[in-house]
Design a protein around this motif. Structure first.
Motif, short mmCIF file in Angstrom:
data_model
loop_
_atom_site.label_atom_id
_atom_site.label_comp_id
_atom_site.label_asym_id
_atom_site.label_seq_id
_atom_site.Cartn_x
_atom_site.Cartn_y
_atom_site.Cartn_z
N GLY A 171 0.87 -1.17 0.00
CA GLY A 171 0.00 0.00 0.00
C GLY A 171 0.90 1.22 0.00
N PHE A 172 0.32 2.38 0.29
CA PHE A 172 1.15 3.58 0.28
C PHE A 172 1.76 3.79 1.67
CE2 PHE A 172 2.59 7.86 -0.35
CZ PHE A 172 2.85 7.90 -1.72
N PRO A 173 3.10 3.88 1.76
CA PRO A 173 3.74 4.14 3.05
C PRO A 173 3.39 5.53 3.55
CG PRO A 173 5.32 3.38 1.40
CD PRO A 173 4.07 3.75 0.67
N SER A 174 3.83 5.85 4.75
CA SER A 174 3.57 7.19 5.29
C SER A 174 4.24 8.23 4.39
CB SER A 174 4.12 7.31 6.70
OG SER A 174 5.54 7.32 6.70
N TRP A 175 3.56 9.36 4.26
CA TRP A 175 4.09 10.41 3.40
C TRP A 175 5.47 10.84 3.88
CZ3 TRP A 175 2.79 11.82 -1.25
CH2 TRP A 175 1.49 11.56 -1.71
N TRP A 176 5.65 10.91 5.18
CA TRP A 176 6.94 11.35 5.71
C TRP A 176 8.05 10.40 5.30
CZ3 TRP A 176 10.23 14.71 6.75
CH2 TRP A 176 11.39 14.41 7.48
N LEU A 177 7.80 9.08 5.38
CA LEU A 177 8.82 8.12 5.01
C LEU A 177 9.16 8.23 3.52
CD1 LEU A 177 10.64 5.77 5.80
CD2 LEU A 177 8.76 4.21 5.28
N VAL A 178 8.16 8.43 2.69
CA VAL A 178 8.41 8.58 1.26
C VAL A 178 9.25 9.82 0.99
CG1 VAL A 178 7.33 9.00 -0.99
CG2 VAL A 178 6.32 7.34 0.58
N VAL A 179 8.85 10.95 1.59
CA VAL A 179 9.59 12.20 1.37
C VAL A 179 11.01 12.07 1.90
CG1 VAL A 179 9.73 14.63 2.03
CG2 VAL A 179 7.53 13.65 1.37
N ALA A 180 11.16 11.50 3.09
CA ALA A 180 12.49 11.36 3.69
C ALA A 180 13.39 10.49 2.81
CB ALA A 180 12.38 10.76 5.09
N THR A 181 12.83 9.40 2.27
CA THR A 181 13.61 8.51 1.42
C THR A 181 14.00 9.19 0.11
OG1 THR A 181 12.46 6.61 2.37
CG2 THR A 181 13.66 6.24 0.32
N LEU A 182 13.06 9.93 -0.48
CA LEU A 182 13.36 10.63 -1.73
C LEU A 182 14.41 11.72 -1.53
CD1 LEU A 182 9.81 10.96 -3.37
CD2 LEU A 182 11.60 9.31 -3.88
N VAL A 183 14.31 12.45 -0.44
CA VAL A 183 15.30 13.49 -0.17
C VAL A 183 16.68 12.87 0.03
CG1 VAL A 183 16.04 15.23 1.52
CG2 VAL A 183 13.66 15.15 0.80
N GLY A 184 16.73 11.82 0.84
CA GLY A 184 18.02 11.15 1.06
C GLY A 184 18.58 10.57 -0.22
N GLY A 185 17.71 9.97 -1.03
CA GLY A 185 18.15 9.40 -2.29
C GLY A 185 18.64 10.47 -3.26
N ALA A 186 17.95 11.60 -3.30
CA ALA A 186 18.36 12.70 -4.18
C ALA A 186 19.71 13.26 -3.75
CB ALA A 186 17.30 13.80 -4.18
N LEU A 187 19.93 13.38 -2.44
CA LEU A 187 21.21 13.86 -1.93
C LEU A 187 22.34 12.90 -2.29
CD1 LEU A 187 20.10 15.13 1.60
CD2 LEU A 187 20.92 16.56 -0.30
N ALA A 188 22.08 11.59 -2.12
CA ALA A 188 23.10 10.59 -2.44
C ALA A 188 23.42 10.59 -3.94
CB ALA A 188 22.63 9.20 -2.00
N ALA A 189 22.38 10.61 -4.77
CA ALA A 189 22.60 10.63 -6.22
C ALA A 189 23.30 11.92 -6.64
CB ALA A 189 21.27 10.49 -6.95
N GLY A 190 22.91 13.03 -6.03
CA GLY A 190 23.56 14.30 -6.34
C GLY A 190 25.03 14.28 -5.97
#
Length: 332
Positions: A68-87
């Motif tokens: 299902g859809f995870p918590s919005w905070w977990l999604v945002v936190a993961t995307l931010v962390g992933g974007a920082l790592a990829a950057g």
């Protein structure tokens, strides 16, 4: 990818307008549009469009892991962390490749190639993003995701950029492992670990990478040849490249269908995955047929076909990711 312009920008000092010095590390006073331009140059080094493509696979994986859809905070936190790592990985790539970027038309306007951003500033910026990414994951996601993010950075910077890129025609194959890591990061963000389902998705992205990137390399083969980078399209004939693309695509389709038993997907996903795979495989086969016409007309047609296959690969991965999301929410 949008690149920062390589020409000098205007600055205002003591009420007079003059060109800002390129590569001065920010010594000149720059106001207004100058600061915005400098900020845009730093952002461009992170390769935002590449980050977007990497994150396309993260959200569907998280949805699949959650059921299902995870918590919005977990999604945002993961995307931010992933974007920082990829950057971080992308900036360090620009730092290490600034010499060959200067001789490639596609990359010569990068700020590290023009000198607008000094090597030291780029190195510190890239390392800083990596440190912030790891700290972010530890603080807001979990340690497993943090370790996987660090592994992705090391794979891209050390494995691909420093070791493979200038030494082997298979550079993008094994170096592409770094681009598969967002799948594992997204899964671990939800579950705290990995299982066979994300490994199948990992395989999809791994086998997708060569038929995605090689058409682009074929278009810019002269750039890579001038820079001394032995991409497969530089050292091999088009028919061999296309033939390998076909086999990688077949393996990609198999991995996409393995997700059905491993993640208990429905027939809806199975049909969509098979249809998308057959569609992209047909494009690769057609590319092979065009390449096998060893004449000027056939070669010209193959050239026109390269970017079509490149853009089709992005469409394939995007629609497959959508299919994963939709399948999770089906009522049966």
């Amino acid at each position: 990818m949008s690149q920062a312009p390589g020409h000098d920008t205007a600055s205002v000092v003591d009420g007079t307008s003059r060109p800002a010095r390129s590569g001065d590390g920010g010594g000149a006073e720059v106001t207004g549009a100058g600061w915005r331009h400098r900020l845009g140059a730093y952002v461009a080094l992170t390769k935002p469009r590449v980050i977007e493509l990497l994150l396309v696979t993260t959200i569907p994986t998280m949805i699949l892991a959650q059921g299902g859809f995870p918590s919005w905070w977990l999604v945002v936190a993961t995307l931010v962390g992933g974007a920082l790592a990829a950057g971080s990985a992308n900036v360090l790539n620009c730092y290490l490749d600034r010499d060959i970027d200067q001789v490639m038309n596609r990359t010569r306007r990068r700020a590290t190639a023009t000198g607008e951003i000094s090597p030291r500033a780029a190195l510190l910026f890239g390392l800083g993003l990596g440190v912030v990414s790891m700290a972010w994951f530890v603080a807001f996601v979990n340690v497993a995701s943090a370790l996987l993010a660090v592994g992705a950075i090391l794979l891209y910077v050390v494995g691909y950029t420093m070791i493979l890129k200038r030494r082997t025609p298979q550079n993008i194959v094994w170096g592409g492992i770094a681009g598969c890591m967002p799948v594992l990061i997204g899964w671990s963000a939800v579950t705290g670990g990995v299982s066979w389902a994300p490994v199948a998705l990992f395989g999809v992205v791994f086998f997708w990478t060569p038929p995605h990137y090689w058409p682009l390399s074929m278009k810019f083969r002269r750039d890579y040849a001038n820079a001394g980078v032995p991409m497969l399209p530089v050292v091999a004939k088009d028919d061999r490249v296309a033939r390998e693309m076909v086999w990688y695509t077949v393996a990609m389709i198999v991995c996409s269908l393995l997700l059905v038993p491993l993640a208990h997907m429905t027939w809806v996903y199975a049909v969509v995955a098979l249809a998308l795979g057959v569609w992209f495989l047909a494009l690769c086969v057609q590319m092979l047929r065009r390449a096998e016409h060893n004449n000027e007309a056939g070669a010209q047609k193959a050239k026109l076909y390269e970017m079509k296959v490149f853009h089709a690969s992005i469409t394939y991965l995007t629609l497959l990711s959508v299919a994963v999301c939709v399948d999770v929410f089906l009522p049966w």
